[in-house]
Design a protein around this motif. Structure first.
Motif, PDB file in Angstrom:
ATOM      1  N   GLN A  65       0.809  -1.219   0.000  1.00  0.00           N
ATOM      2  CA  GLN A  65       0.000   0.000   0.000  1.00  0.00           C
ATOM      3  C   GLN A  65       0.843   1.269   0.000  1.00  0.00           C
ATOM      4  OE1 GLN A  65      -3.127   0.150   2.936  1.00  0.00           O
ATOM      5  NE2 GLN A  65      -3.479  -2.058   2.773  1.00  0.00           N
ATOM      6  N   ASP A  68       0.823   3.239  -3.178  1.00  0.00           N
ATOM      7  CA  ASP A  68      -0.476   3.687  -3.680  1.00  0.00           C
ATOM      8  C   ASP A  68      -0.793   5.061  -3.097  1.00  0.00           C
ATOM      9  OD1 ASP A  68      -3.071   4.041  -4.484  1.00  0.00           O
ATOM     10  OD2 ASP A  68      -3.845   2.209  -3.567  1.00  0.00           O
ATOM     11  N   SER A  71      -3.752   5.426  -0.695  1.00  0.00           N
ATOM     12  CA  SER A  71      -3.688   4.790   0.621  1.00  0.00           C
ATOM     13  C   SER A  71      -3.249   5.803   1.671  1.00  0.00           C
ATOM     14  CB  SER A  71      -2.693   3.632   0.611  1.00  0.00           C
ATOM     15  OG  SER A  71      -3.159   2.597  -0.207  1.00  0.00           O
TER      16      SER A  71
END
Length: 115
Positions: A65, A68, A71
């Motif tokens: 994550q 990302d 996130s």
């Protein structure tokens, strides 16, 4: 054991907005996470959207994550037992021992010259 995932614990209700982004604390101890959830529940108004749920995450899923942008950011929270141990022992002379350098022996022949 080898191949076993490192568990991390989180609760979305513990997330805080910092500099415009969500920062989610990740606990290495379930007991510490549960204590933080309970403290937050006691400090906040009555819960309108149900009780807080603790989620278990693997370290690998958190690492995935991190790349990302949608996130949240994470802040890792050390186990309280580790923090207490560090406060009690580290820097207090428990983990250090003064070692005097060994004297150079006087009767040792000089090293051989390389040919």
């Amino acid at each position: 054991p080898m191949g076993q995932a490192l568990p991390l614990f989180a609760c979305t209700k513990l997330g805080r907005y910092v500099d415009g982004g969500l920062v989610m604390p990740l606990f290495m101890s379930h007991a510490d996470c549960a204590a933080a959830v309970e403290a937050a529940a006691n400090a906040d108004a009555p819960e309108s959207d149900g009780p807080a749920q603790i989620s278990a995450l693997s370290l690998q899923s958190v690492v995935d994550q991190l790349g990302d942008p949608s996130s949240p950011a994470f802040s890792f929270v050390a186990p309280s037992s580790s923090v207490e141990h560090n406060e009690r022992y580290v820097g207090k002379g428990v983990y250090m021992r003064r070692v005097e350098p060994e004297p150079e022996p006087e009767d040792v022949p000089p090293p051989l010259a390389a040919e």
